[in-house]
Enzyme design. Structure first.
Site, PDB file in Angstrom:
ATOM      1  N   GLY A  50       2.117   0.579   1.955  1.00  9.89           N
ATOM      2  CA  GLY A  50       1.725  -0.529   1.092  1.00  9.89           C
ATOM      3  C   GLY A  50       2.629  -1.725   1.335  1.00  9.89           C
ATOM      4  O   GLY A  50       3.772  -1.559   1.769  1.00  9.89           O
ATOM      5  N   GLN A  55       6.579  -9.665  -0.570  1.00  7.47           N
ATOM      6  CA  GLN A  55       7.412  -9.094   0.495  1.00  7.47           C
ATOM      7  C   GLN A  55       7.313  -9.881   1.805  1.00  7.47           C
ATOM      8  O   GLN A  55       8.088  -9.635   2.732  1.00  7.47           O
ATOM      9  CB  GLN A  55       7.032  -7.631   0.754  1.00  7.47           C
ATOM     10  CG  GLN A  55       7.336  -6.725  -0.432  1.00  7.47           C
ATOM     11  CD  GLN A  55       6.994  -5.290  -0.108  1.00  7.47           C
ATOM     12  OE1 GLN A  55       5.869  -4.860  -0.326  1.00  7.47           O
ATOM     13  NE2 GLN A  55       7.950  -4.553   0.428  1.00  7.47           N
ATOM     14  N   CYS A  95      10.841   1.502   0.231  1.00  4.15           N
ATOM     15  CA  CYS A  95      10.234   0.183   0.150  1.00  4.15           C
ATOM     16  C   CYS A  95      10.549  -0.544   1.441  1.00  4.15           C
ATOM     17  O   CYS A  95      11.696  -0.536   1.894  1.00  4.15           O
ATOM     18  CB  CYS A  95      10.818  -0.570  -1.050  1.00  4.15           C
ATOM     19  SG  CYS A  95      10.156  -2.235  -1.224  1.00  4.15           S
ATOM     20  N   LEU A  96       9.539  -1.162   2.043  1.00  2.00           N
ATOM     21  CA  LEU A  96       9.755  -1.841   3.328  1.00  2.00           C
ATOM     22  C   LEU A  96      10.755  -2.988   3.209  1.00  2.00           C
ATOM     23  O   LEU A  96      11.336  -3.395   4.197  1.00  2.00           O
ATOM     24  CB  LEU A  96       8.421  -2.351   3.890  1.00  2.00           C
ATOM     25  CG  LEU A  96       7.414  -1.273   4.300  1.00  2.00           C
ATOM     26  CD1 LEU A  96       6.140  -1.914   4.831  1.00  2.00           C
ATOM     27  CD2 LEU A  96       8.005  -0.327   5.331  1.00  2.00           C
ATOM     28  N   HIS A 137       3.749   1.091  -7.383  1.00  2.00           N
ATOM     29  CA  HIS A 137       4.873   0.464  -6.673  1.00  2.00           C
ATOM     30  C   HIS A 137       4.531  -0.985  -6.300  1.00  2.00           C
ATOM     31  O   HIS A 137       5.326  -1.903  -6.526  1.00  2.00           O
ATOM     32  CB  HIS A 137       5.190   1.305  -5.422  1.00  2.00           C
ATOM     33  CG  HIS A 137       6.275   0.759  -4.546  1.00  2.00           C
ATOM     34  ND1 HIS A 137       7.461   1.426  -4.330  1.00  2.00           N
ATOM     35  CD2 HIS A 137       6.354  -0.380  -3.810  1.00  2.00           C
ATOM     36  CE1 HIS A 137       8.218   0.704  -3.515  1.00  2.00           C
ATOM     37  NE2 HIS A 137       7.568  -0.388  -3.174  1.00  2.00           N
ATOM     38  N   GLU A 138       3.334  -1.185  -5.748  1.00  2.00           N
ATOM     39  CA  GLU A 138       2.945  -2.533  -5.301  1.00  2.00           C
ATOM     40  C   GLU A 138       2.735  -3.471  -6.487  1.00  2.00           C
ATOM     41  O   GLU A 138       3.099  -4.652  -6.418  1.00  2.00           O
ATOM     42  CB  GLU A 138       1.698  -2.479  -4.420  1.00  2.00           C
ATOM     43  CG  GLU A 138       1.813  -1.614  -3.160  1.00  2.00           C
ATOM     44  CD  GLU A 138       3.072  -1.837  -2.334  1.00  2.00           C
ATOM     45  OE1 GLU A 138       3.569  -2.977  -2.293  1.00  2.00           O
ATOM     46  OE2 GLU A 138       3.564  -0.860  -1.749  1.00  2.00           O
ATOM     47  N   HIS A 141       5.932  -4.851  -7.570  1.00  2.00           N
ATOM     48  CA  HIS A 141       6.370  -5.979  -6.738  1.00  2.00           C
ATOM     49  C   HIS A 141       5.815  -7.302  -7.268  1.00  2.00           C
ATOM     50  O   HIS A 141       6.501  -8.327  -7.231  1.00  2.00           O
ATOM     51  CB  HIS A 141       5.863  -5.818  -5.294  1.00  2.00           C
ATOM     52  CG  HIS A 141       6.788  -5.034  -4.408  1.00  2.00           C
ATOM     53  ND1 HIS A 141       8.071  -5.415  -4.139  1.00  2.00           N
ATOM     54  CD2 HIS A 141       6.590  -3.885  -3.721  1.00  2.00           C
ATOM     55  CE1 HIS A 141       8.631  -4.539  -3.317  1.00  2.00           C
ATOM     56  NE2 HIS A 141       7.742  -3.596  -3.044  1.00  2.00           N
TER      57      HIS A 141
HETATM   58 NI    NI Z   1       8.009  -1.942  -1.872  1.00  2.00          NI
END
Ligand code: NI
Length: 172
Positions: A50, A55, A95-96, A137-138, A141
């Site tokens: 995701g 991000q 998380c990226l 999670h997204e 963000h």
């Molecule tokens: Ni993330």
């Protein structure tokens, strides 16, 4: 691909853009579709499941996800709203934007989401387990929330060095 899109990169903690409450999308145009396409590409390159618009430094309510890695399972959600959060289940999340950090998170086991697609059409979907976790999670963000906000003492100790490294290498 437009030059500004190919230049988009995933930004890392502690970039303050990751802490903003993102704005709803009002215009559903080619630019939005291009952004979503580029985000899917960046997500795939990083082997993530995701990626949310903040991000990549875009402070709008949009995220992409794909929990299988199969291109046919690419999903794009605009202005997502979660509801019917049910059950709870603990699991490890990364998380990226926070490379090499994992945090044990409590999430609802299932949920429903209403959103818009890239053409502005309303969509409604349900998910459970990994996909439900990914959506939660997204959506966090989009409200400026990160997995490091809810670390247990164990996670705090395990991740301390990596987080300090990220803080040191961040050039604001
Ligand atoms: Ni993330």
């Amino acid at each position: 691909m437009r030059k500004d899109l190919s230049a988009l990169r995933i930004i890392n903690y502690p970039d303050p853009r990751l802490r903003k409450v993102c704005k709803p999308v009002e215009v559903f145009d080619e630019e939005l579709a291009g952004l979503a396409g580029r985000m899917l590409e960046l997500m795939r390159e990083s082997q993530g499941i995701g990626l949310a618009a903040p991000q990549v430094g875009k402070l709008i309510r949009l995220f992409v996800c794909n929990v299988t890695g199969e291109p046919k399972d690419d999903l794009v959600f605009v202005n997502p709203v979660l509801s019917d959060l049910a059950g709870h289940i603990e699991g490890e999340e990364g998380c990226l934007s926070i490379p090499d950090v994992t945090v044990t998170m409590q999430r609802a086991a299932s949920c429903r989401m209403t959103a818009r697609d890239l053409s502005g059409k309303p969509i409604e979907k349900k998910a459970e387990l990994l996909m439900a976790r990914c959506w939660q999670h997204e959506c966090d963000h989009l409200n400026g929330r990160l997995i490091v906000d809810q670390m247990s003492e164990t996670d705090r100790i395990a991740n301390r060095r990596k987080l300090r490294e990220l803080e040191r290498s961040f050039k604001g």
